[in-house]
Motif scaffolding. Structure first.
Motif: not given
Ligand SMILES: Nc1ncnc2c1ncn2[C@@H]1O[C@H](COP(=O)(O)OP(=O)(O)OP(=O)(O)O)[C@@H](O)[C@H]1O
Length: 252
Positions: A134-148, A187-192
């Motif tokens: 969630e924090r890195v903005g990837l919650a929507g792809a939680a179930a996606t295999p890393a390879a894709t 990502l910039a907001s996350l780093l902040e």
């Protein structure tokens, strides 16, 4: 003065006849995003590799919290809380984004990676893993295999995995590269949001972003630090203007 977490003193690294870092000194402080900029081939990646323990310097020392860690390897530095995204954690291609982060959470807890199946069922690992996605903005792809995963998503995953280790020093080599505008902004907001509790060293080509985000900017030219200080000071430095003018004005 804020606490210096990681310090490089007089690092030298030679590749054949080339001095890739030449008496390079840097201090990373808690609460700071410290950007390392400079022309192509200036030695930024080589500097980062020496700080992470991937490359041993030919001369010079590296200190963490005042202790000499020059001889410590990458895993040893990771255990001390110095994480270089993209290298510190292996991404398992066949596993989903969420499973990969759950493994990193588990590694932080000191368990071996072979306990994967248990990790995947264990809410104590999955809940923090979901939070990190969630924090890195990837919650929507939680179930996606890393390879894709798309390129930018992959970088987000790698950052989530690095964060799972709860590092206090984060070394990031062009984390925004290949990301779209919205992903880059996220990502910039996350780093902040990480700035207060961490020391972040950011190698980044987008000088516009760097001058917006960084608390301190060091300019590397031919392996040595030409100037280091608050963004406004560095931007106004005549030596920096002269050595790096084209790229500075591109981004400003
Ligand atoms: N393993 C290596 N063997 C030989 N030369 C190397 C090696 N790694 C880096 N170099 C050289 O050292 C110099 C510094 O490279 P480095 O990648 O650290 O620069 P950089 O500032 O990160 O560049 P860029 O902005 O293009 O990524 C370059 O001239 C590069 O060609």
């Amino acid at each position: 003065m804020t606490e210096v977490l990681l310090e490089a003193r007089d690092l030298q690294k030679r590749f054949g006849g080339l001095l890739a870092t030449d008496h390079l000194s840097l201090a990373l402080r808690r609460g700071e995003i410290h950007a390392l900029i400079g022309p192509n081939g200036a030695g930024k990646t080589t500097a980062l590799a020496q700080l992470s323990g991937e490359l041993a310097p030919d001369a010079g020392r590296i200190h963490h919290r005042g202790e000499d860690i020059t001889a410590l390897d990458m895993p040893g530095r990771a255990r001390r809380g110095i994480a270089r995204s993209f290298q510190i954690t292996a991404v398992f291609e066949g596993l989903s984004a969420l499973e990969n982060v759950a493994l990193a959470v588990q590694a932080r807890a000191g368990h071996h990676f072979r306990l994967l199946r248990r990790a995947a069922r264990d809410e104590t690992r999955m809940a923090p893993a979901r939070e990190l996605l969630e924090r890195v903005g990837l919650a929507g792809a939680a179930a996606t295999p890393a390879a894709t995963l798309a390129h930018g998503q992959r970088r987000q995953l790698e950052i989530a995995m690095a964060l799972a280790l709860r590092p206090e020093v984060l070394l990031l080599d062009e984390p925004m590269a290949g990301m779209g505008q919205a992903e880059g902004e996220a990502l910039a907001s996350l780093l902040e949001s990480l700035r207060d509790e961490h020391a972040i060293l950011l190698v980044e080509h987008d000088v516009h972003l760097v001058f917006r985000l960084a608390d301190r900017v060091s300019v590397l030219v031919a392996g040595a630090v030409l100037a280091s200080g608050p963004p406004a000071e560095v931007r106004a430095d005549p030596a920096v203007q002269q050595a790096y003018l084209a790229e500075m004005s591109d981004g400003a």
